[in-house]
Write a protein that holds these residues in place. Structure first.
Motif, mmCIF file in Angstrom:
data_model
loop_
_atom_site.group_PDB
_atom_site.id
_atom_site.type_symbol
_atom_site.label_atom_id
_atom_site.label_comp_id
_atom_site.label_asym_id
_atom_site.label_seq_id
_atom_site.Cartn_x
_atom_site.Cartn_y
_atom_site.Cartn_z
ATOM 1 N N THR A 60 0.813 -1.214 0.000
ATOM 2 C CA THR A 60 0.000 0.000 0.000
ATOM 3 C C THR A 60 0.849 1.268 0.000
ATOM 4 O OG1 THR A 60 -1.656 -1.194 1.290
ATOM 5 C CG2 THR A 60 -1.874 1.185 1.209
ATOM 6 N N ALA A 61 2.005 1.223 0.641
ATOM 7 C CA ALA A 61 2.815 2.426 0.841
ATOM 8 C C ALA A 61 3.211 3.148 -0.439
ATOM 9 C CB ALA A 61 4.069 2.076 1.657
ATOM 10 N N PRO A 62 3.432 2.479 -1.586
ATOM 11 C CA PRO A 62 3.785 3.247 -2.789
ATOM 12 C C PRO A 62 2.747 4.267 -3.214
ATOM 13 C CG PRO A 62 4.355 0.949 -3.098
ATOM 14 C CD PRO A 62 3.570 1.031 -1.815
ATOM 15 N N ALA A 63 1.513 4.165 -2.703
ATOM 16 C CA ALA A 63 0.492 5.157 -3.037
ATOM 17 C C ALA A 63 0.674 6.463 -2.271
ATOM 18 C CB ALA A 63 -0.899 4.590 -2.748
ATOM 19 N N LEU A 64 1.550 6.490 -1.264
ATOM 20 C CA LEU A 64 1.809 7.731 -0.541
ATOM 21 C C LEU A 64 2.486 8.741 -1.455
ATOM 22 C CD1 LEU A 64 3.204 6.282 2.814
ATOM 23 C CD2 LEU A 64 1.013 7.482 2.530
ATOM 24 N N SER A 65 2.243 10.010 -1.168
ATOM 25 C CA SER A 65 2.944 11.068 -1.885
ATOM 26 C C SER A 65 4.420 11.083 -1.507
ATOM 27 C CB SER A 65 2.312 12.418 -1.525
ATOM 28 O OG SER A 65 3.167 13.490 -1.846
ATOM 29 N N GLY A 66 5.245 11.543 -2.418
ATOM 30 C CA GLY A 66 6.655 11.741 -2.112
ATOM 31 C C GLY A 66 6.888 12.843 -1.110
ATOM 32 N N ARG A 67 5.835 13.552 -0.701
ATOM 33 C CA ARG A 67 5.945 14.616 0.297
ATOM 34 C C ARG A 67 5.489 14.171 1.684
ATOM 35 N NH1 ARG A 67 3.981 20.031 -3.040
ATOM 36 N NH2 ARG A 67 5.153 19.587 -4.941
ATOM 37 N N PHE A 68 4.874 13.001 1.790
ATOM 38 C CA PHE A 68 4.404 12.494 3.076
ATOM 39 C C PHE A 68 5.608 12.246 3.978
ATOM 40 C CE2 PHE A 68 2.577 9.518 6.089
ATOM 41 C CZ PHE A 68 1.252 9.929 6.210
ATOM 42 N N LEU A 69 5.526 12.702 5.240
ATOM 43 C CA LEU A 69 6.707 12.710 6.105
ATOM 44 C C LEU A 69 6.437 12.020 7.439
ATOM 45 C CD1 LEU A 69 9.624 13.752 6.640
ATOM 46 C CD2 LEU A 69 8.584 15.837 7.553
ATOM 47 N N PHE A 70 7.395 11.157 7.847
ATOM 48 C CA PHE A 70 7.427 10.565 9.183
ATOM 49 C C PHE A 70 8.519 11.261 9.991
ATOM 50 C CE2 PHE A 70 6.025 7.245 6.270
ATOM 51 C CZ PHE A 70 4.970 6.635 6.936
ATOM 52 N N ALA A 71 8.247 11.546 11.264
ATOM 53 C CA ALA A 71 9.243 12.136 12.160
ATOM 54 C C ALA A 71 9.370 11.267 13.403
ATOM 55 C CB ALA A 71 8.866 13.563 12.545
ATOM 56 N N LEU A 72 10.596 10.912 13.762
ATOM 57 C CA LEU A 72 10.883 10.073 14.923
ATOM 58 C C LEU A 72 11.712 10.902 15.894
ATOM 59 C CD1 LEU A 72 11.930 6.817 13.006
ATOM 60 C CD2 LEU A 72 9.631 7.708 13.456
ATOM 61 N N ASP A 73 11.093 11.290 16.990
ATOM 62 C CA ASP A 73 11.698 12.238 17.934
ATOM 63 C C ASP A 73 12.111 11.493 19.201
ATOM 64 O OD1 ASP A 73 11.750 14.378 20.106
ATOM 65 O OD2 ASP A 73 11.309 15.612 18.363
#
Length: 477
Positions: free
Chosen positions: A176-189
């Motif tokens: 499913t993940a390839p349908a995400l936009s190239g701008r979608f962002l994950f942040a790990l703090d």
């Protein structure tokens, strides 16, 4: 201008953007009519995205005024020494001899030739930098670059690095993940609040005791879950976003683009139906300003040292990159961390090696002084690399560079109103308008000076205007 290289057959191959949002062309090069971000009738300011985003990748190259551009995703900004040398080789053989660092801790190669796509892909695969062709543009994962290196955070230093590796592996295995936009962002703090302030779509924040908070967009509630469950839950959140975005019908690329009724809270509700247990709800951390690492030597809890460095205006020469890779291999664990503030962290050095290495890298042109005027200074590509730019913003930024002291706002120079690569939080916005620059403070509701318009022919006045704006609203870090 040379023709656009063929797009690999994975996703969004029917349409490509030509240098930004203003011009959209089909694969034959003909303009496509209509805007990709028109408002949705009855949905306020939510945009309509009737096509996939056109963010460049390592396989889908972008045509710029200085040649083609490749953007390589580096989850958590991590590079091994061998990978860094491979990128230096690629920049020398195929590009302009530089590596550009992005505001997401990724890397760009510029000045690529028309026939460079295939040899670049081969080189990146050999170096282990392309674990999945289908997923290469969606591996947007930022992580606290000093995690585990300075004793700050919530004891999540090792955990966020593990989260990054696990999340990347899960992303690359997801159908499913390839349908995400190239701008979608994950942040790990790691709990210090640095990358949690970057406006990610899915944010994980490490807590003392081994738990994590998961926040979707700017949702007012977060989910508290066991640390080991965090990477899987982050992927599930992204997949829940895709479901909600599909129902919303406006083709949102980011959580903040979802229309009312299909917002971050709706994604959280959908996520709950996909999780193995009903995790408790908690308040997310209070909003904070991004906290870029200051240059210099950091003493790590384990007795080793780390170096925090900045690349002036985010550009590393291949000589600098090779020297960093060599130091990482000789005296450290063989790892480099690229930061979302266009810097590099070199961890794991012995106390004896740290000082000489810092001096050597300073002599090589990297920023190592926390009081340097380069700290907090950024710029887009500008002329001549970008055809849309109205000025050579990098040259103008250097010409007006001043040692203004510490605690001042960051400054970002933009060649046009798109403001590519601008920072989050509050910053001094310097935008070219043709024969002048507009200087203002953005991202703040208090203490912002009035906009100043200064002709490009008056660098002294321009430097004064930027200095006044920087000092008007000081940062708290």
């Amino acid at each position: 201008m040379p023709p656009t290289p063929a797009i690999p057959p994975h996703r969004d191959e029917s349409l490509v953007r030509d240098r930004g949002d203003a011009c959209v062309r089909d694969r034959a090069g003909a303009p496509v009519q209509g805007r990709a971000d028109a408002p949705v009738p009855g949905r306020g300011a939510a945009p309509v995205r009737d096509r996939g985003d056109a963010c460049p990748g390592a396989l889908r190259l972008h045509s710029a005024a200085d040649g083609f551009l490749a953007r390589l995703r580096l989850p958590a900004g991590l590079l091994t020494g061998r990978q860094a040398r491979a990128l230096a080789d690629a920049a020398d053989r195929l590009g302009d001899g530089h590596l550009s660092l992005t505001s997401r801790g990724n890397a760009e190669l510029r000045g690529l030739g028309e026939s460079s796509a295939a040899p670049l892909a081969d080189l990146l695969r050999t170096a282990g930098l392309l674990p999945s062709d289908q997923h290469e543009r969606v591996r947007n994962i930022v992580a606290s670059p000093l995690a585990g290196l300075d004793g700050e955070g919530a004891g999540g230093g090792a955990r966020v690095q593990e989260w990054a590796r696990d999340l990347d592996r899960l992303l690359c295995a997801s159908a499913t993940a390839p349908a995400l936009s190239g701008r979608f962002l994950f942040a790990l703090d790691d709990g210090r609040g640095d990358v949690a302030a970057l406006g990610a779509d899915v944010t994980l924040v490490a807590e003392a005791g081994g738990t994590a908070l998961l926040r979707i967009g700017d949702d007012t509630e977060a989910l508290r879950l066991p640390g080991p469950d965090a990477p899987g839950a982050a992927l599930a959140a992204a997949e829940a976003f895709l479901s909600v975005a599909h129902e919303a019908g406006n083709g949102s690329w980011r959580v903040r683009e979802l229309p009312p009724g299909h917002d971050a809270a709706a994604v959280r509700a959908r996520l709950r139906t996909r999780l193995p247990q009903p995790y408790e709800t908690a308040a997310p951390p209070a909003p904070a300003s991004p906290r870029p690492p200051r240059p210099g030597v950091l003493r790590s809890p384990g007795g080793t040292h780390a170096l925090s460095l900045l690349a002036p205006l985010g550009r590393l020469t291949t000589a600098q990159l090779r020297r960093l890779a060599s130091l990482a291999a000789q005296d450290g664990p063989g790892e480099l961390r690229m930061t979302p503030w266009r810097g590099v962290v070199l961890p794991g050095l012995s106390p004896e090696a740290a000082g000489p290495a810092l001096r050597e890298l300073a002599a090589a042109g990297l920023v190592t002084d926390p009081a340097s005027p380069w700290y907090g200074l950024g710029a887009c590509t500008g002329r001549p690399g970008c055809a849309k730019s109205l000025s050579d913003v990098r040259a103008d930024a250097v010409a007006t560079l001043r040692a203004d002291g510490t605690g001042l706002l960051p400054v970002h120079w933009s060649g046009c109103a798109r403001r590519c690569g601008h920072p989050h939080g509050t910053w001094v916005d310097v935008v070219a308008t043709g024969d002048a620059y507009e200087v203002s403070v953005r991202g703040t509701r208090h203490g912002a000076p009035a906009t100043a318009t200064v002709p490009t022919t008056e660098p002294g006045r321009l430097a004064d205007a930027v200095a006044a704006a920087r000092a008007a609203t000081r940062t708290t870090t």
